[in-house]
Each structure stands twice: as C-alpha cells, then as structure tokens.
Design a protein around this motif. Structure first.
Motif, PDB file in Angstrom:
ATOM      1  N   SER B  42      46.587   6.380  42.866  1.00  0.00           N
ATOM      2  CA  SER B  42      46.908   4.998  43.192  1.00  0.00           C
ATOM      3  C   SER B  42      47.513   5.201  44.735  1.00  0.00           C
ATOM      4  CB  SER B  42      48.090   4.546  42.283  1.00  0.00           C
ATOM      5  OG  SER B  42      47.619   4.310  41.033  1.00  0.00           O
ATOM      6  N   SER B  43      48.249   6.355  44.687  1.00  0.00           N
ATOM      7  CA  SER B  43      48.926   6.621  46.201  1.00  0.00           C
ATOM      8  C   SER B  43      47.628   6.933  47.166  1.00  0.00           C
ATOM      9  CB  SER B  43      49.648   8.017  45.913  1.00  0.00           C
ATOM     10  OG  SER B  43      50.677   7.729  45.048  1.00  0.00           O
ATOM     11  N   LEU B  44      46.765   7.461  46.856  1.00  0.00           N
ATOM     12  CA  LEU B  44      45.532   7.801  47.777  1.00  0.00           C
ATOM     13  C   LEU B  44      45.040   6.402  48.209  1.00  0.00           C
ATOM     14  CD1 LEU B  44      44.327  10.185  49.165  1.00  0.00           C
ATOM     15  CD2 LEU B  44      42.467  10.264  47.134  1.00  0.00           C
ATOM     16  N   CYS B  45      44.774   5.511  47.176  1.00  0.00           N
ATOM     17  CA  CYS B  45      43.906   4.353  47.351  1.00  0.00           C
ATOM     18  C   CYS B  45      44.821   3.345  48.222  1.00  0.00           C
ATOM     19  CB  CYS B  45      43.675   3.672  46.033  1.00  0.00           C
ATOM     20  SG  CYS B  45      42.349   4.532  45.342  1.00  0.00           S
ATOM     21  N   ALA B  46      46.031   3.402  47.825  1.00  0.00           N
ATOM     22  CA  ALA B  46      47.215   2.456  48.448  1.00  0.00           C
ATOM     23  C   ALA B  46      47.329   2.812  50.073  1.00  0.00           C
ATOM     24  CB  ALA B  46      48.569   2.479  47.892  1.00  0.00           C
ATOM     25  N   PHE B  47      47.469   4.228  50.302  1.00  0.00           N
ATOM     26  CA  PHE B  47      47.260   4.640  51.694  1.00  0.00           C
ATOM     27  C   PHE B  47      46.030   4.284  52.406  1.00  0.00           C
ATOM     28  CE2 PHE B  47      47.288   8.186  54.845  1.00  0.00           C
ATOM     29  CZ  PHE B  47      48.724   7.998  55.294  1.00  0.00           C
ATOM     30  N   ALA B  48      45.130   4.408  51.739  1.00  0.00           N
ATOM     31  CA  ALA B  48      43.473   4.295  52.422  1.00  0.00           C
ATOM     32  C   ALA B  48      43.566   2.702  52.725  1.00  0.00           C
ATOM     33  CB  ALA B  48      42.520   4.641  51.486  1.00  0.00           C
ATOM     34  N   ILE B  49      43.816   1.872  51.698  1.00  0.00           N
ATOM     35  CA  ILE B  49      44.037   0.367  52.041  1.00  0.00           C
ATOM     36  C   ILE B  49      44.706  -0.205  52.919  1.00  0.00           C
ATOM     37  CG2 ILE B  49      44.247  -1.732  50.721  1.00  0.00           C
ATOM     38  CD1 ILE B  49      42.650  -0.584  48.397  1.00  0.00           C
ATOM     39  N   ALA B  50      45.953   0.507  52.835  1.00  0.00           N
ATOM     40  CA  ALA B  50      47.042   0.034  53.813  1.00  0.00           C
ATOM     41  C   ALA B  50      46.534   0.330  55.476  1.00  0.00           C
ATOM     42  CB  ALA B  50      48.307   0.543  53.711  1.00  0.00           C
ATOM     43  N   ALA B  51      45.957   1.722  55.357  1.00  0.00           N
ATOM     44  CA  ALA B  51      45.517   2.209  56.907  1.00  0.00           C
ATOM     45  C   ALA B  51      44.283   1.097  57.358  1.00  0.00           C
ATOM     46  CB  ALA B  51      44.870   3.567  56.674  1.00  0.00           C
ATOM     47  N   PRO B  74      49.033   6.053  70.751  1.00  0.00           N
ATOM     48  CA  PRO B  74      50.228   6.557  69.891  1.00  0.00           C
ATOM     49  C   PRO B  74      50.853   5.713  68.891  1.00  0.00           C
ATOM     50  CG  PRO B  74      50.200   7.353  71.893  1.00  0.00           C
ATOM     51  CD  PRO B  74      49.126   6.365  72.100  1.00  0.00           C
ATOM     52  N   ALA B  75      51.356   4.393  69.437  1.00  0.00           N
ATOM     53  CA  ALA B  75      51.980   3.643  68.608  1.00  0.00           C
ATOM     54  C   ALA B  75      50.956   2.936  67.442  1.00  0.00           C
ATOM     55  CB  ALA B  75      52.354   2.162  69.539  1.00  0.00           C
ATOM     56  N   ALA B  76      49.818   2.738  67.955  1.00  0.00           N
ATOM     57  CA  ALA B  76      48.833   2.245  66.815  1.00  0.00           C
ATOM     58  C   ALA B  76      48.687   3.276  65.616  1.00  0.00           C
ATOM     59  CB  ALA B  76      47.336   2.048  67.405  1.00  0.00           C
ATOM     60  N   CYS B  77      48.649   4.890  65.993  1.00  0.00           N
ATOM     61  CA  CYS B  77      48.437   5.748  65.026  1.00  0.00           C
ATOM     62  C   CYS B  77      49.723   5.858  64.341  1.00  0.00           C
ATOM     63  CB  CYS B  77      48.661   7.174  65.733  1.00  0.00           C
ATOM     64  SG  CYS B  77      46.791   7.451  66.386  1.00  0.00           S
ATOM     65  N   ILE B  78      51.001   5.830  64.785  1.00  0.00           N
ATOM     66  CA  ILE B  78      52.292   5.884  63.886  1.00  0.00           C
ATOM     67  C   ILE B  78      52.359   4.584  63.152  1.00  0.00           C
ATOM     68  CG2 ILE B  78      53.938   4.900  65.765  1.00  0.00           C
ATOM     69  CD1 ILE B  78      56.082   6.845  64.830  1.00  0.00           C
ATOM     70  N   GLY B  79      51.910   3.264  63.775  1.00  0.00           N
ATOM     71  CA  GLY B  79      51.826   2.188  62.730  1.00  0.00           C
ATOM     72  C   GLY B  79      50.989   2.201  61.812  1.00  0.00           C
ATOM     73  N   MET B  80      49.843   3.026  61.739  1.00  0.00           N
ATOM     74  CA  MET B  80      48.941   2.983  60.694  1.00  0.00           C
ATOM     75  C   MET B  80      49.390   4.072  59.812  1.00  0.00           C
ATOM     76  SD  MET B  80      45.107   4.577  60.893  1.00  0.00           S
ATOM     77  CE  MET B  80      44.169   3.218  61.384  1.00  0.00           C
ATOM     78  N   LEU B  81      49.851   5.232  60.053  1.00  0.00           N
ATOM     79  CA  LEU B  81      50.565   5.981  59.055  1.00  0.00           C
ATOM     80  C   LEU B  81      51.816   5.339  58.457  1.00  0.00           C
ATOM     81  CD1 LEU B  81      50.361   9.123  61.316  1.00  0.00           C
ATOM     82  CD2 LEU B  81      48.905   8.846  59.604  1.00  0.00           C
ATOM     83  N   GLY B 101      44.051  -1.722  40.405  1.00  0.00           N
ATOM     84  CA  GLY B 101      43.460  -3.061  41.097  1.00  0.00           C
ATOM     85  C   GLY B 101      44.575  -3.765  41.754  1.00  0.00           C
ATOM     86  N   ALA B 102      45.507  -3.876  41.082  1.00  0.00           N
ATOM     87  CA  ALA B 102      46.722  -4.714  41.621  1.00  0.00           C
ATOM     88  C   ALA B 102      47.627  -3.878  42.702  1.00  0.00           C
ATOM     89  CB  ALA B 102      47.784  -5.030  40.419  1.00  0.00           C
ATOM     90  N   THR B 103      47.573  -2.637  42.478  1.00  0.00           N
ATOM     91  CA  THR B 103      48.234  -1.588  43.538  1.00  0.00           C
ATOM     92  C   THR B 103      47.551  -1.991  44.801  1.00  0.00           C
ATOM     93  OG1 THR B 103      47.130   0.387  42.905  1.00  0.00           O
ATOM     94  CG2 THR B 103      49.350   0.031  41.939  1.00  0.00           C
ATOM     95  N   CYS B 104      46.303  -2.120  44.820  1.00  0.00           N
ATOM     96  CA  CYS B 104      45.485  -2.054  45.918  1.00  0.00           C
ATOM     97  C   CYS B 104      45.723  -3.315  46.725  1.00  0.00           C
ATOM     98  CB  CYS B 104      43.847  -1.868  45.665  1.00  0.00           C
ATOM     99  SG  CYS B 104      43.567  -0.261  45.022  1.00  0.00           S
ATOM    100  N   VAL B 105      45.517  -4.504  45.955  1.00  0.00           N
ATOM    101  CA  VAL B 105      45.637  -5.695  46.235  1.00  0.00           C
ATOM    102  C   VAL B 105      47.198  -5.735  47.228  1.00  0.00           C
ATOM    103  CG1 VAL B 105      45.886  -8.182  46.375  1.00  0.00           C
ATOM    104  CG2 VAL B 105      44.272  -6.967  45.097  1.00  0.00           C
ATOM    105  N   SER B 106      48.234  -5.354  46.644  1.00  0.00           N
ATOM    106  CA  SER B 106      49.530  -5.093  47.135  1.00  0.00           C
ATOM    107  C   SER B 106      49.691  -4.396  48.260  1.00  0.00           C
ATOM    108  CB  SER B 106      50.604  -4.748  45.879  1.00  0.00           C
ATOM    109  OG  SER B 106      51.840  -4.791  46.430  1.00  0.00           O
ATOM    110  N   ALA B 107      48.842  -3.283  48.151  1.00  0.00           N
ATOM    111  CA  ALA B 107      49.006  -2.510  49.399  1.00  0.00           C
ATOM    112  C   ALA B 107      48.245  -3.021  50.778  1.00  0.00           C
ATOM    113  CB  ALA B 107      48.036  -0.832  49.012  1.00  0.00           C
ATOM    114  N   ALA B 108      47.420  -3.715  50.526  1.00  0.00           N
ATOM    115  CA  ALA B 108      46.464  -4.591  51.524  1.00  0.00           C
ATOM    116  C   ALA B 108      47.657  -5.465  52.326  1.00  0.00           C
ATOM    117  CB  ALA B 108      45.241  -5.119  50.934  1.00  0.00           C
ATOM    118  N   GLY B 111      50.395  -3.357  53.933  1.00  0.00           N
ATOM    119  CA  GLY B 111      50.071  -2.472  55.082  1.00  0.00           C
ATOM    120  C   GLY B 111      49.523  -3.365  56.109  1.00  0.00           C
ATOM    121  N   GLY B 112      48.859  -4.574  55.884  1.00  0.00           N
ATOM    122  CA  GLY B 112      48.249  -5.547  56.654  1.00  0.00           C
ATOM    123  C   GLY B 112      48.974  -6.355  57.374  1.00  0.00           C
TER     124      GLY B 112
END
Lengths: 59, 398
Positions: B42-51, B74-81, B101-108, B111-112
């Motif tokens: 879930s952490s990996l998916c959330a990180f990826a989807i948010a990025a 640089p600002a975009a990189c720190i923002g993405m991380l 699935g719900a964690t992924c939607v929430s992460a989007a 993060g977005g």
C-alpha cells in the motif's frame, strides 16, 4: 453533531481570515485569530464526540 | 540560485525517499503480522500514485513545464517527494482494515490536489507566504521542511480516515476500553527511526535552501537542530513512559522520535539549538500523551500513531516557530496561527468530506472476513511471513 462540528471548524477559519483582512494592528488580529482558533477547537470537540459510540455497543 | 546551491539542493533531495521508507516501515511494524505485506505494498502504491498525480497537476501550481524549466525542477522534485510522503502517512491510521484500492484513490487526491495546493500556499508564493508582505505579519507563514504541507496534511488525512474506517474489529469493548493489539515488529519500527533521520536531513536542508533563502553553506545548524529535536523528543517520551508505566515504551518512543523530526521540519532553519531541543522535547511529550488520549478517551484507533506523530507534532512545531523562532519581524506568531487555523478549519473538513464521499461510492473498509483473515491473504493471496504462522486459526485461507 458531526456536521455542526465541521461547520464550526470552517466558521473559525473564516473568522481568522476576516480578522487578518479587516483589522489593522497585530494585537487586534492576534485576539481575533485566537478567538477563531477557539471556535475551531469547539468544532473539533464536537466532531470527536460525534464519533464516540454509545457505551455498551461493542466494536 | 547559484550553481553550487543547485548542486547542494540536488544532493539533499537524494535522502528524502528514506523518510518515506521509514514511515512505511513504521506503519508495517506497528500493524499486525497478517497485514505486513499489504502495508508495504500500500505504501509503495500510494507513493507511486501520489507522485504521478503530482506530476499531472504540478503545472497548475508551479506554472507551465515545471519539470523542464531548470529553475523550477528542484521545487517540483521536493514537491513530488513530499506528495508521496504525505500519501503514505494516513496508512498508519488505516492499518489492518483499509482496502488497497481505496488507499490508491485517497493517495491520488492527497498527492494530486491537497498537498500541492497547501504547498503552493506556503512555498510557492501563495497567500500564506504573503501574510508578511500584505498584512505585516512577520515574514509570512514559515515552514522549512514541510511540517504543514506534508506532515500536518498527512496527519489530518490520517485522522479523517481513522474516523471514516472506524476502529479495528475487537479493538474496543462495550465499555469503551481498548484491547491491546501490539505491533508485530518493533525492530522494523526502531530501525525506521534511524532511516527517518537521514530523510529529514534532506527535507529540512533542501527546503531551507529552496524556500527560505538560507545560503547553501549554512545548512549545518539545520542538521544539528533536526538531530537535537528528534533526540529530545525520544528521550522525553522514554522518561514520560518510564514514569507513567514503570518502563520505557519502544513504540511510543519511536513515534515521539518521528514527532520530534516533524516538529523540526517547521523551524529548524530559524531556531537556536537549545530552543530546537526544547521544542523537540515538548513535541515528544505531546505525541506520547496524545497517542494515549486518542486511544483511551476518544476511541480513535491509529495503530501507526500517524495522527499524533505527524499532525500533533507538525502543528506544535509550527506554533513553536512562532513562539521561539529567531524571526525579528513582529507578528510571526500570528502568521503561524493563521496557518494552523487553515489546516484545522479548511484541510480537516475537506479531508473528512472527500474520505466520507469516497466511502459512499467505493467502500474503504475491508469486509469482516478479510479483517479476520488478514489483508495479506485476503487481498494479496500470500502472507509476509509464510514460515511463521502466529495466529493459526485466523491465518489459514478458508
């Protein structure tokens, strides 16, 4: 109670923004910002209480 | 920004993913063994989807082509991380019962939309950053390493998800007393603390250079403040739990360590070392007490301690910067309070609303059978520790 709490949170926030925009001295602003935060804390208490289930109900 | 500063910022960006790894390991270690694999996936998916979500929405907040313009990268990189890290934080509060699935939607969404919006207000010259210029409130709202835009936002989302999901099955008895469900791997949790330190060095140093105008050659005090804040927080928690329970509690000390790091994210660039240690110590005590308060009195089931470490630690750090920070302009405390009011009055209701709405259309909580069996087997089909069957009756596929 939950909706009232969430509305109080938003109302406190609106009070804070109004204070920043409408008032002029730092002292006045600080007073109203603290009042707005007080309203938010009231809202937070209501939202927390609304999520407590009645005693006797097993979770 | 000079070439040297750009190069140093790029170096400081490198360890930031370690902060995300640390939070993910803590969430997994403080959850049950039957959901460990699920927690990390879930952490990996959330990180990826948010990025990815951040990359899609970044032009709205940073202007056109943020990843092509060398001045914006640089600002975009720190923002993405930061968006990825913020998306992992709520997983600690939803551990053992939040569907993948719900964690992924929430992460989007986090993060977005939410994280980049708040980051823009603070770091991108938005209205919180301009409180100083427009209204004479100090230097405007200050947040060196993302105590607000990353940690408080993530911690507030964690509180929302804990409310929407409800407590784990069997967590509370009929009279509201919590049953102990200890974390399954304290070694992972404590190792994560040391990983987190590396990540926070990167977050605080790069944030200070990029957003606070600190010269690249003067970041050493930021490292000192970060270290002192975390250390004081962990020691305060160890002392407090020793006095209250008769022995130090490893999971609370780990949460306090993270809380101290989060508090340092707010003002590590603007505090004397002694003050940073004091602020960290208070953060450690607040995190320790709030874990107990949330669990025993407010019936908020947060297995990973995400709400206390990230929301409470972050809000305290932002307030401490206003109270004790070395900012000569008057009104800095008021600017910090305005930011805190925004997080509580705007981000919390919005976060609760999106999680509640999502739950109406796409149920976020796993079924009772899945919770009994464990998320590893139920959603992934295999456990994290197949050779060590701890809860035999629950662990086997039925």
């Amino acid at each position: 109670m939950r909706l009232a709490g969430l509305l109080l949170l938003a109302a406190g926030c609106a009070l804070v923004y109004s204070a920043v925009v409408l008032l002029h001295t730092v002292g006045e602003r600080a007073g109203f910002v603290l009042a707005g935060l007080g309203v938010e804390i009231g809202g937070l208490v209501l939202v927390f209480r609304s999520h407590l289930r009645p005693r006797g109900e097993k979770k | 920004m000079s070439e040297t500063a750009m190069a140093l910022t790029a170096v400081f960006l490198l360890p930031i993913p370690l902060a995300a790894a640390a939070v993910a390991l803590m969430n997994a270690g403080l959850g049950r063994s039957r959901s460990a694999s699920h927690a990390l996936l879930s952490s990996l998916c959330a990180f990826a989807i948010a990025a990815v979500a951040y990359a899609l929405t970044a032009p709205l907040f940073l202007g056109a082509h943020p990843f092509d313009d060398p001045a914006k990268v640089p600002a975009a990189c720190i923002g993405m991380l930061g968006a990825g890290l913020a998306a992992i934080i709520p997983l600690g509060a939803g551990a053992d019962r939040w569907r993948l699935g719900a964690t992924c939607v929430s992460a989007a969404i986090l993060g977005g939309i939410v994280n980049p919006l708040v980051a823009h207000w603070i770091w991108g010259g938005g209205w919180l950053a301009q409180l100083g210029l427009r209204y004479g409130l100090g230097r405007g709202y200050l947040d060196t390493g993302g105590a607000a835009s990353i940690h408080a936002v993530g911690g507030i989302a964690a509180l929302s998800i804990a409310w929407v999901l409800g407590p784990r099955r069997g967590r509370y008895s009929g009279d509201g007393m919590p049953a102990a469900i200890p974390g399954h791997n304290t070694v992972l949790v404590l190792f994560a603390c040391l990983l987190a330190l590396m990540g926070w060095f990167g977050l605080n140093a790069s944030g200070a250079i990029l957003f606070n105008g600190i010269p690249a050659g003067r970041v050493a005090p930021i490292f000192v403040n970060t270290m002192l804040s975390a250390s004081a927080a962990a020691l305060a928690s160890a002392a407090l739990t020793r006095v209250r329970f008769g022995r130090p509690d490893p999971s609370l000390c780990a949460n306090a360590w993270i809380g101290g790091l989060v508090a340092s994210s707010a003002g590590s660039a603007f505090m004397a070392p002694a003050v940073a240690a004091l602020a960290g110590g208070v953060a450690g005590a607040l995190v320790t007490l709030s874990v107990e308060w949330l669990d025993f009195h407010l019936e908020v089931d947060d297995p990973g301690g995400s709400i206390s470490a990230h929301a409470v630690g972050g809000l305290w750090g932002l307030l401490a910067l206003g109270l004790f920070g070395r900012v000569p302009d008057s009104g800095q405390s008021v600017a910090q309070l305005v930011g805190i009011a925004t997080l509580l009055g705007l981000v919390l209701p919005a976060s609760y609303a999106w999680n509640w709405l999502l739950d109406r259309f796409y149920r976020q909580r796993i079924s009772p059978e899945g919770e009994l069996q464990g998320l590893d087997l139920f959603e992934l089909g295999a456990g994290a520790y197949p050779e060590f069957v701890i809860h035999r009756e629950d662990f086997y596929q039925r």
